[in-house]
Design a protein around this motif. Structure first.
Motif, mmCIF file in Angstrom:
data_model
loop_
_atom_site.group_PDB
_atom_site.id
_atom_site.type_symbol
_atom_site.label_atom_id
_atom_site.label_comp_id
_atom_site.label_asym_id
_atom_site.label_seq_id
_atom_site.Cartn_x
_atom_site.Cartn_y
_atom_site.Cartn_z
ATOM 1 N N ALA A 123 -9.151 -0.019 39.293
ATOM 2 C CA ALA A 123 -7.873 -0.127 38.561
ATOM 3 C C ALA A 123 -8.093 0.552 37.225
ATOM 4 O O ALA A 123 -9.234 0.846 36.854
ATOM 5 N N LYS A 126 -5.614 9.626 41.193
ATOM 6 C CA LYS A 126 -6.352 10.537 40.308
ATOM 7 C C LYS A 126 -7.779 10.041 40.140
ATOM 8 O O LYS A 126 -8.122 8.931 40.562
ATOM 9 N N ARG A 167 -15.972 -6.487 33.344
ATOM 10 C CA ARG A 167 -16.853 -5.857 34.361
ATOM 11 C C ARG A 167 -18.066 -6.735 34.656
ATOM 12 O O ARG A 167 -18.493 -6.854 35.807
ATOM 13 N N ILE A 172 -15.785 -0.439 41.647
ATOM 14 C CA ILE A 172 -16.001 0.543 40.576
ATOM 15 C C ILE A 172 -15.954 -0.232 39.261
ATOM 16 O O ILE A 172 -14.911 -0.787 38.904
ATOM 17 N N THR A 173 -17.090 -0.320 38.595
ATOM 18 C CA THR A 173 -17.119 -1.065 37.326
ATOM 19 C C THR A 173 -17.354 -0.076 36.182
ATOM 20 O O THR A 173 -16.514 0.785 35.939
ATOM 21 N N VAL A 194 -1.782 -2.617 41.525
ATOM 22 C CA VAL A 194 -2.761 -3.439 42.246
ATOM 23 C C VAL A 194 -3.162 -4.694 41.469
ATOM 24 O O VAL A 194 -3.711 -5.643 42.034
ATOM 25 N N LEU A 222 -11.577 8.849 39.643
ATOM 26 C CA LEU A 222 -12.672 8.370 40.491
ATOM 27 C C LEU A 222 -12.157 7.835 41.823
ATOM 28 O O LEU A 222 -12.781 8.055 42.867
HETATM 29 P P1 NAD Z 1 -8.029 7.796 35.685
HETATM 30 O O1 NAD Z 1 -7.139 7.449 34.547
HETATM 31 O O2 NAD Z 1 -8.451 9.210 35.850
HETATM 32 O O3 NAD Z 1 -7.367 7.333 37.068
HETATM 33 C C1 NAD Z 1 -6.949 6.034 37.216
HETATM 34 C C2 NAD Z 1 -6.190 5.907 38.523
HETATM 35 O O4 NAD Z 1 -5.852 4.546 38.672
HETATM 36 C C3 NAD Z 1 -4.894 6.686 38.575
HETATM 37 O O5 NAD Z 1 -4.694 7.107 39.893
HETATM 38 C C4 NAD Z 1 -3.861 5.614 38.205
HETATM 39 O O6 NAD Z 1 -2.574 5.912 38.719
HETATM 40 C C5 NAD Z 1 -4.452 4.409 38.894
HETATM 41 N N1 NAD Z 1 -4.112 3.120 38.336
HETATM 42 C C6 NAD Z 1 -4.335 2.692 37.076
HETATM 43 N N2 NAD Z 1 -3.931 1.422 36.941
HETATM 44 C C7 NAD Z 1 -3.445 1.036 38.155
HETATM 45 C C8 NAD Z 1 -2.880 -0.147 38.639
HETATM 46 N N3 NAD Z 1 -2.719 -1.213 37.842
HETATM 47 N N4 NAD Z 1 -2.496 -0.212 39.945
HETATM 48 C C9 NAD Z 1 -2.642 0.868 40.738
HETATM 49 N N5 NAD Z 1 -3.181 2.027 40.327
HETATM 50 C C10 NAD Z 1 -3.566 2.122 39.042
HETATM 51 O O7 NAD Z 1 -9.283 6.825 35.500
HETATM 52 P P2 NAD Z 1 -10.780 6.968 36.092
HETATM 53 O O8 NAD Z 1 -11.603 7.703 35.106
HETATM 54 O O9 NAD Z 1 -10.723 7.408 37.483
HETATM 55 O O10 NAD Z 1 -11.260 5.459 35.969
HETATM 56 C C11 NAD Z 1 -11.222 4.546 37.050
HETATM 57 C C12 NAD Z 1 -11.916 3.275 36.579
HETATM 58 O O11 NAD Z 1 -13.280 3.579 36.248
HETATM 59 C C13 NAD Z 1 -11.280 2.672 35.325
HETATM 60 O O12 NAD Z 1 -11.324 1.279 35.409
HETATM 61 C C14 NAD Z 1 -12.196 3.159 34.221
HETATM 62 O O13 NAD Z 1 -12.176 2.311 33.106
HETATM 63 C C15 NAD Z 1 -13.536 3.121 34.937
HETATM 64 N N6 NAD Z 1 -14.523 3.987 34.282
HETATM 65 C C16 NAD Z 1 -14.289 5.322 34.138
HETATM 66 C C17 NAD Z 1 -15.240 6.101 33.503
HETATM 67 C C18 NAD Z 1 -15.038 7.590 33.293
HETATM 68 O O14 NAD Z 1 -15.820 8.213 32.577
HETATM 69 N N7 NAD Z 1 -14.062 8.219 33.880
HETATM 70 C C19 NAD Z 1 -16.442 5.526 33.015
HETATM 71 C C20 NAD Z 1 -16.638 4.163 33.189
HETATM 72 C C21 NAD Z 1 -15.662 3.390 33.818
#
Ligand code: NAD
Length: 258
Positions: free
Chosen positions: A88, A17, A156, A137-138, A65, A19
């Motif tokens: 992650a 899902k 991060r 990805i941070t 992971v 990013l």
């Molecule tokens: P999301 O919740 O939409 O997707 C996370 C994905 O990671 C999912 O596919 C989930 O199944 C997988 N996942 C989570 N933990 C896992 C693990 N331990 N092992 C394997 N797969 C795992 O999150 P996102 O918004 O895509 O965020 C991705 C990263 O970017 C996160 O670390 C989040 O903190 C960071 N981030 C996101 C945003 C934002 O606005 N979306 C902003 C800054 C940072």
């Protein structure tokens, strides 16, 4: 523009899902063979089918992971990646006074040690082969700490510092390491952070969403597709001169010049 990565092998972590999925889709569209992982089989396999329907070669690996066993399974499926996208789930929000050392260890393990372990396992092979692209990805918190996400802020920045020298050392072998710092992107993660903020203030989540959008100069949240496109460019043949950088994608939210 042809990114020149057709047939390259890519590991995209945490990619069922959000990013990670955006990155996997963009790399697959460019003809890379992608190995994707997530903990939940259902969503991961659905994403793998979706990407494969467009003709991509996709290998899903159900694993956590952030565990050694999970990383072993991932590397067994793709032992010599040309591209590694580290990702992650992010640590939970909260307040410094409530975090236990165990909370800190978990955050550091997931968002700092895990990417370091995968880089260590893959970067030297990339250097020997003369091509490699690693993207971590941070978060925008690397530029400016986010008050509710202290666990994330710490882990991060730790990762960013940990790979800064290696990113210069590997460049001579055409292996780059860069960080991408997402601002607010419309994913499940953002929805859950906004939901918690709404509960804390006892107001509707739609109000939080609207406030947050209004604070972004672009007037909206980013999309995983536009995030993936930037990452795919950084993984391209054209981006060999970009290394050790931390690139913010936040719709103009950060107010500083640099
Ligand atoms: P999301 O919740 O939409 O997707 C996370 C994905 O990671 C999912 O596919 C989930 O199944 C997988 N996942 C989570 N933990 C896992 C693990 N331990 N092992 C394997 N797969 C795992 O999150 P996102 O918004 O895509 O965020 C991705 C990263 O970017 C996160 O670390 C989040 O903190 C960071 N981030 C996101 C945003 C934002 O606005 N979306 C902003 C800054 C940072």
């Amino acid at each position: 523009m042809d990114l020149g990565i057709k047939g390259k092998s890519a590991i995209v972590c945490a990619a069922s899902k959000g990013l990670g999925k955006g990155c996997a889709a963009a790399l697959a569209r460019e003809g890379a063979d992608v190995t994707i992982c997530a903990r939940g089989a259902e969503a991961l396999n659905a994403t793998a089918r979706e990407l494969a329907a467009d003709g991509a070669n996709v290998t899903p690996v159900v694993c956590d992971v952030t565990t050694e066993a999970g990383r072993k399974a991932l590397l067994a499926a793709c032992p010599n990646p040309d591209i590694l996208i580290n990702n992650a789930g992010g640590p939970p929000p909260g307040d410094f006074k409530d975090f236990t050392l165990e909370d800190w260890r978990k955050a550091v393990e997931g968002n700092m040690i895990t990417p370091i372990a995968l880089i260590h396992a893959t970067v030297y092979g990339m250097m020997e082969r003369g091509f490699g692209r690693i993207v971590n990805i941070t978060s925008q918190s690397v530029k400016a700490p986010i008050p509710a996400l202290e666990l994330s802020n710490g882990a991060r920045v730790g990762l960013t510092g940990a790979v800064a020298v290696l990113a210069r050392r590997s460049a001579r072998s055409n292996v780059t390491i860069n960080g991408i710092l997402p601002g607010p992107f419309a994913t499940d993660r953002l929805r859950s952070v906004n939901q918690k903020a709404a509960e804390a203030r006892n107001i509707p989540v739609a109000t939080i969403d609207a406030e947050r959008r209004a604070a972004i100069p672009a007037g909206r949240f980013g999309t995983p597709a536009e995030f993936g496109a930037v990452v795919a460019f950084l993984c391209s043949q054209h981006a060999g001169f970009i290394t050790g950088q931390n690139i913010l994608i936040d719709g103009g939210g950060f107010p500083g010049l640099l």
